[in-house]
Design an enzyme around this catalytic site. Structure first.
Site, PDB file in Angstrom:
ATOM      1  N   ASN A  23     -44.584 -32.647  10.743  1.00 34.58           N
ATOM      2  CA  ASN A  23     -45.986 -32.880  10.400  1.00 34.58           C
ATOM      3  C   ASN A  23     -46.161 -34.101   9.500  1.00 34.58           C
ATOM      4  OD1 ASN A  23     -44.738 -31.183   8.347  1.00 34.58           O
ATOM      5  ND2 ASN A  23     -46.757 -31.119   7.397  1.00 34.58           N
ATOM      6  N   HIS A  24     -45.108 -34.504   8.781  1.00 36.11           N
ATOM      7  CA  HIS A  24     -45.219 -35.679   7.921  1.00 36.11           C
ATOM      8  C   HIS A  24     -44.981 -36.975   8.673  1.00 36.11           C
ATOM      9  CE1 HIS A  24     -45.737 -34.257   3.688  1.00 36.11           C
ATOM     10  NE2 HIS A  24     -45.486 -33.114   4.296  1.00 36.11           N
ATOM     11  N   HIS A  75     -39.950 -28.464  14.084  1.00 34.52           N
ATOM     12  CA  HIS A  75     -40.254 -28.604  12.668  1.00 34.52           C
ATOM     13  C   HIS A  75     -41.076 -27.432  12.132  1.00 34.52           C
ATOM     14  CE1 HIS A  75     -41.058 -30.415   8.792  1.00 34.52           C
ATOM     15  NE2 HIS A  75     -42.329 -30.092   8.953  1.00 34.52           N
TER      16      HIS A  75
END
Length: 284
Positions: A23-24, A75
């Protein structure tokens, strides 16, 4: 240095290094959490060109991998409910939360609290898992067919404004990048409300694994005190950043998968470590 080292290893050992998107690896979060500022601090105006180049590379990363036809590595989490039935709430976009953030007497936000949810200070109550599993689990082929080079939708409202098919693609991407496992069965409201994703129970994990002939899910996305956690019987959460953000005091962990001579399957083991005195933290 971290991402450049990983990219260099990928170039040198292309068949041995696999990089997933998290998500980053999104423009919005890299602007918010300091990556863009770090590039600017080091390279001045040229940092913007580097940021754009990194962002393009991140958009092409795969969302998941399968190791030896046994282990699904992602993730965040697994696809959300189908159909995506709404929780009964008062304005949280079908996630069980109100649209207005509430703050307690200490000034800390406990997430976006919805009527009747009785959410804790952490922002959710894991006992509120109430939606059933999907009617049909997604296959690995369907996940592999999801388009790359997309920026994930930044909030639930953005999803609602998209055409139906495009919105569903974005929801699945958000699920894989943002969703979290929890203890009870079915699906429930996630405290990551603005992204419109869900928490999911061990029955969801097991159904996904059965559908795809797999044995284990490995994911990250959440700080774990000991660096890792068997969150479900068939799902491990691994977090490698020790003392996250300089104050979480958690251990970091690395997962090793080795084939057992007894079972013939890949079996996990863990290396854990503390942050050292030499560890530095870039300020956002």
């Amino acid at each position: 240095e971290v991402i450049l080292a990983l990219l260099a290893l990928k170039l040198r050992f292309p068949k041995a290094v696999r990089l997933n998107r998290g998500n980053h690896e999104a423009v919005k979060l890299n602007l918010l959490y300091g990556f863009a500022q770090e590039l600017y601090n080091r390279y001045g105006p040229e940092g913007e060109r580097l940021f754009n180049a990194f962002s393009e590379a991140f958009r092409w990363l795969p969302l998941a991998h399968v190791v030896n036809s046994e282990v699904f590595v992602v993730h965040g989490g697994l696809p959300g409910p189908d159909p995506r039935l709404a929780f009964n709430d008062s304005g949280g976009g079908g996630t069980g939360y109100d649209a207005v953030k509430q703050v307690d007497e200490t000034g800390r936000s406990g997430g976006r609290k919805g009527g009747g949810q009785h959410l804790s200070l952490l922002g959710y109550n894991p006992d509120n898992v109430s939606l059933p599993p999907r009617n049909a689990e997604l296959t690995l082929e369907q996940i592999a067919a999801l388009p790359r080079y997309l920026e994930p939708a930044g909030d639930f409202g953005a999803l609602e404004r998209l055409p139906v098919e495009e919105a569903e693609v974005q929801r699945l991407i958000v699920d894989l990048l943002w969703a979290d496992p929890r203890g009870k069965t079915g699906y429930g409201p996630s405290y990551r409300v603005q992204n419109g994703c869900y928490i999911f129970g061990p029955d969801v994990t097991d159904a996904f694994l059965r559908r795809n002939g797999l044995r284990l899910v490995v994911r990250s996305h959440e700080v774990k005190v000991n660096g890792y956690e068997w969150t479900h019987p068939s799902l491990i959460s691994v977090f490698s950043a020790a003392n996250y953000l300089g104050h979480a005091r958690n251990k970091g962990a690395i997962l090793k998968l080795e084939r057992s001579h007894v079972s013939g399957h890949l079996e996990p083991s863990f290396i854990t470590y503390e942050a050292s005195e030499r560890t530095t933290y870039a300020s956002a």
